[in-house]
Design an enzyme around this catalytic site. Sequence first.
Site, PDB file in Angstrom:
ATOM      1  N   SER A 149      31.279 -45.320  27.755  1.00 18.59           N
ATOM      2  CA  SER A 149      32.705 -45.326  28.075  1.00 18.59           C
ATOM      3  C   SER A 149      33.089 -44.069  28.859  1.00 18.59           C
ATOM      4  O   SER A 149      32.508 -43.770  29.885  1.00 18.59           O
ATOM      5  CB  SER A 149      33.506 -45.480  26.776  1.00 18.59           C
ATOM      6  OG  SER A 149      34.839 -45.845  27.044  1.00 18.59           O
ATOM      7  N   ASP A 205      33.009 -52.435  27.995  1.00 10.68           N
ATOM      8  CA  ASP A 205      32.714 -51.207  27.256  1.00 10.68           C
ATOM      9  C   ASP A 205      31.872 -51.532  26.015  1.00 10.68           C
ATOM     10  O   ASP A 205      32.174 -52.459  25.277  1.00 10.68           O
ATOM     11  CB  ASP A 205      34.051 -50.579  26.843  1.00 10.68           C
ATOM     12  CG  ASP A 205      33.907 -49.226  26.170  1.00 10.68           C
ATOM     13  OD1 ASP A 205      33.093 -49.111  25.236  1.00 10.68           O
ATOM     14  OD2 ASP A 205      34.625 -48.302  26.553  1.00 10.68           O
TER      15      ASP A 205
END
Length: 269
Positions: free
Chosen positions: A37, A152
Amino acid sequence: MLALVLGGGGAKGYAHIGVIRYLEELHIKPQLIVGASMGALIAGFYAAGFNSEDLQRLSQGVNRRLKGWLFRPCLSRRGLISGDNITKYLTVHLGHRLIEQLPMKYAAIATDIDTGEEVVIDRGELVSAIRAAISVPVIFIPYKYMGRTLVDSIGNSLPISIAKLLGGHHIIAVNVLHRTGYQQVTISEKESSNRTRTMIGTLEATITNFVSRAIANEMRHLQQGISLDINTEGIGMTQFEKALPAIECGYSEAAKCEELLRDFMESLS
């Protein structure tokens, strides 16, 4: 090979820049950097040759106006934000670099939403790797890359196991999220907190609780390494205009671990 692992955390991830600044002062330079991320974004710039000063300058340029442009909402059932402007911003600063050509070995992780597979992106376009890694489900439209639909990898916010897979024998892992005990209790009466959370606040709390368990699982792979838990309390995951406080937080928290870091590096010599 010395590996640096940078965890996710939205704007809290700016603290990674402060940690990198402190590592630079100790002359600690990894040969491999792996990120999830926001950690994948910071790691990508660092692997491309941006030092902590460069990263701080860029991050401080994200004011409210730029933040509004980067995260401009879109009318889509696939996500609240298209991410197109973020891709444009990343391309302006990173160009069309290929991961294979970076001066430092790099990898980002994402999840293939169709198969549930954890995808290690260690080759191909750097901007695409970052864009895939930051695609928080529902918030961002999933990113299409190499025939995959990527989001993600919330289930692995601190990818220590990936660093080991890629040859990281000695690891410094940096976590910027609060870690909860995530205890199990039988339902019972308790005094109400009378706390009202916003939608974003609820999402942040949910992610924190979820990733705490995932981080605990990843820590089991850290036999030859150390972890730095950076206390980023007071910095919200969406407060991207608060780069400097987050960076200073990362630096000061890393400085508290000076002895740990020096002992670790001495053990490698």
